[in-house]
Design an enzyme around this catalytic site. Structure first.
Site, PDB file in Angstrom:
ATOM      1  N   CYS A 254      45.745  55.817  55.111  1.00 28.07           N
ATOM      2  CA  CYS A 254      45.969  54.640  55.176  1.00 28.07           C
ATOM      3  C   CYS A 254      47.825  54.126  56.239  1.00 28.07           C
ATOM      4  CB  CYS A 254      45.665  54.074  53.314  1.00 28.07           C
ATOM      5  SG  CYS A 254      46.525  51.902  54.121  1.00 28.07           S
TER       6      CYS A 254
ATOM      7  N   HIS B  11      39.750  53.829  53.403  1.00 30.31           N
ATOM      8  CA  HIS B  11      40.315  54.384  51.719  1.00 30.31           C
ATOM      9  C   HIS B  11      38.927  55.164  51.522  1.00 30.31           C
ATOM     10  CE1 HIS B  11      43.931  52.746  50.682  1.00 30.31           C
ATOM     11  NE2 HIS B  11      43.939  51.640  51.445  1.00 30.31           N
TER      12      HIS B  11
ATOM     13  N   GLU C 239      38.789  57.497  48.793  1.00 29.51           N
ATOM     14  CA  GLU C 239      38.453  57.542  47.154  1.00 29.51           C
ATOM     15  C   GLU C 239      37.808  55.902  47.094  1.00 29.51           C
ATOM     16  OE1 GLU C 239      42.154  55.603  47.770  1.00 29.51           O
ATOM     17  OE2 GLU C 239      41.461  56.889  49.845  1.00 29.51           O
TER      18      GLU C 239
END
Length: 197
Positions: free
Chosen positions: A77, A175, A177
């Protein structure tokens, strides 16, 4: 394997640490230069505003250290955006690893882009086992245009880079994650990555 997440007050570090734990690895959070240099893999996260994040990097000398790292480095990001040459956000000079300049989405689209979007034109080992047009989770108002270092694209009013790669440096706008199984696969691919000369 020693995995370091650079801890410079960037917001999304705990969720990245937990995602790595789910894959069966342990990650250390640190801004200590010696610890970062000794790592096998380095993750450079980021949630926030470019100019204030760059001030934090400069205060700890990380702005000089990160571009010199030899092991695989993954910017996420804002981390990816700071690895670029320049960002319009706060007129910020970046780390200059990638040659792109980060610019703001124009008025034809809602800003920030928040939510799931497809990634296409996948060009790197980072995406082994990930399907074309897989969905990833994004939150951002600024983007990196398409360039020779682009290894994945998305469309939001225009086509832009959602991933970049140069030498041992990778950057993803999304992202991983927070991007379910496909995001986990990308993280796992990065943790298995070897630097190719």
């Amino acid at each position: 394997m020693k995995i370091v997440i650079i801890d410079y007050g960037a917001g999304n570090i705990q969720s990245i640490k937990f995602a790595i734990q789910r894959l069966g690895y342990h990650a250390v959070l640190t801004y200590n230069a010696e610890e970062i240099k000794k790592a096998d893999k380095v993750i450079f996260p980021g949630v926030g505003e470019a100019s204030s994040a760059m001030k934090k990097l400069k205060a700890t000398g990380l702005d000089k250290l990160i571009p010199q790292l030899q092991q695989p480095v993954l910017g996420i990001c804002l981390g990816m955006q700071l690895m670029c040459k320049f960002s319009e956000e706060g007129n910020t000079e970046g780390l200059g690893i990638f040659h792109d300049n980060v610019v703001k989405f124009n008025h034809n689209v809602k800003v920030p882009q928040i939510g799931w979007n497809q990634i296409s034109n996948l060009k790197s080992d980072l995406f082994t086992g990930v399907k074309e047009n897989e969905y990833m989770y994004l939150v951002h108002s600024y983007y990196a245009p398409i360039c020779e270092e682009t290894i994945a694209t998305s469309f939001y009013g225009l086509e832009y880079s959602t991933a970049l790669k140069k030498d041992n440096f990778y950057g993803v706008q999304f992202h991983p994650e927070k991007s379910s199984k496909a995001g986990e696969k990308i993280l796992k691919n990065f943790l298995k990555a070897e630097v190719k000369s």
